[in-house]
Design a protein around this motif. Structure first.
Motif, PDB file in Angstrom:
ATOM      1  N   SER A  95     -10.034   5.085   4.669  1.00  0.00           N
ATOM      2  CA  SER A  95      -9.511   6.393   5.095  1.00  0.00           C
ATOM      3  C   SER A  95      -9.013   7.221   3.922  1.00  0.00           C
TER       4      SER A  95
ATOM      5  N   SER B 282      -5.488  13.468   7.781  1.00  0.00           N
ATOM      6  CA  SER B 282      -4.598  12.554   8.497  1.00  0.00           C
ATOM      7  C   SER B 282      -5.084  12.252   9.916  1.00  0.00           C
ATOM      8  N   GLU B 283      -5.614  13.262  10.608  1.00  0.00           N
ATOM      9  CA  GLU B 283      -6.093  13.027  11.977  1.00  0.00           C
ATOM     10  C   GLU B 283      -7.304  12.115  11.984  1.00  0.00           C
TER      11      GLU B 283
ATOM     12  N   GLU C 105      -6.237   8.548  11.189  1.00  0.00           N
ATOM     13  CA  GLU C 105      -5.629   7.871  12.335  1.00  0.00           C
ATOM     14  C   GLU C 105      -6.689   7.429  13.337  1.00  0.00           C
ATOM     15  N   ASN C 106      -7.678   8.292  13.573  1.00  0.00           N
ATOM     16  CA  ASN C 106      -8.766   7.935  14.497  1.00  0.00           C
ATOM     17  C   ASN C 106      -9.544   6.724  13.979  1.00  0.00           C
TER      18      ASN C 106
ATOM     19  N   HIS D 178      -8.431   4.361  11.930  1.00  0.00           N
ATOM     20  CA  HIS D 178      -7.582   3.170  12.025  1.00  0.00           C
ATOM     21  C   HIS D 178      -7.617   2.598  13.442  1.00  0.00           C
ATOM     22  N   ASN D 179      -7.482   3.465  14.433  1.00  0.00           N
ATOM     23  CA  ASN D 179      -7.532   3.002  15.818  1.00  0.00           C
ATOM     24  C   ASN D 179      -8.897   2.437  16.171  1.00  0.00           C
TER      25      ASN D 179
ATOM     26  N   GLU E  75       0.444   3.070   6.876  1.00  0.00           N
ATOM     27  CA  GLU E  75       0.332   3.018   8.340  1.00  0.00           C
ATOM     28  C   GLU E  75      -0.766   2.047   8.755  1.00  0.00           C
TER      29      GLU E  75
END
Length: 220
Positions: free
Chosen positions: A168, A173-174, A177-178, A180-181, A202
């Motif tokens: 990443s 940032s968005e 995060e997507n 990572h999930n 994170e």
């Protein structure tokens, strides 16, 4: 899944890895953190069979009970293609090929027929929300979309193990995060094991286990 003992790596007089031991269980997501120069990427490349430990030291490296140090170059390349997937920070997509073609490449190398490879690639791209992007080339995709294409490429041969190096680091940032999930969704859906080198705290803290490297050693 992964059993590595006494991994050393020298580049000339510079010792980058100093007798690293690491064990990763099947289905586990492990993050590796540490300052730049700590040896994280070098370790990842050795665990992923892209590089070899320095031969001056005895070492052990096995993946799924396969002793990696006993494989010749041809057998190692075949093992890597069939059992390991890679996700890099800068995607490494070939600009002249479409998203679908980029995803299919490892399958073609494995010898899978074009029709079968394309069916599998389309399933993955659809799963990753890219069904409308099959025919788009990398320069027509956003950074997050390119990274999801790279994830699909890593999954095309149904590998047991995924190595990700700063996956990443080049995303907003968005999108980060997507992504990572997504790793956890992939683990739960397909059962893959993940080893992730990252500076993203994170993501590192989301992992089942976080390992810290300092000066060529894992310290926890």
């Amino acid at each position: 899944m992964i059993q590595a003992k006494n991994i050393h790596k020298f580049y000339g007089d510079l010792q980058v890895l100093k007798g690293v031991d690491i064990h990763v269980k099947k289905g586990e997501i492990v993050s590796i953190v540490g300052a730049s120069g700590a040896g994280k990427t070098t370790l990842l490349q050795i665990l992923g069979t892209l590089d070899k430990p320095s031969s001056s030291e005895d070492y052990e490296l096995s993946i799924n009970s396969n002793k990696i140090n006993s494989l010749n170059d041809k057998a190692l390349a075949k093992f890597r293609n069939e059992h390991i997937g890679f996700i890099f920070q800068f995607h490494q997509l070939l600009p002249e090929f479409t998203a679908l073609e980029n995803v299919c490449l490892p399958a073609f190398i494995k010898g899978i027929k074009k029709t079968e490879a394309e069916i599998r690639a389309k399933e993955l791209l659809e799963f990753l929300g890219l069904a409308h992007r099959y025919s788009h080339k990398p320069n027509e995709l956003s950074g997050g979309e390119q990274q999801r294409v790279a994830v699909a490429r890593a999954l095309i041969n149904k590998p047991d193990l995924i190595f990700a190096d700063e996956p990443s680091g080049n995303l907003d940032s968005e999108s980060a995060e997507n992504l990572h999930n997504l790793f956890f969704k992939l683990r739960d859906t397909f059962g893959q094991t993940f080893v992730i080198v990252t500076h993203n705290e994170e993501l590192a803290n989301m992992a089942d286990r976080k390992l810290t490297m300092i000066d060529g050693k894992i310290v926890n």
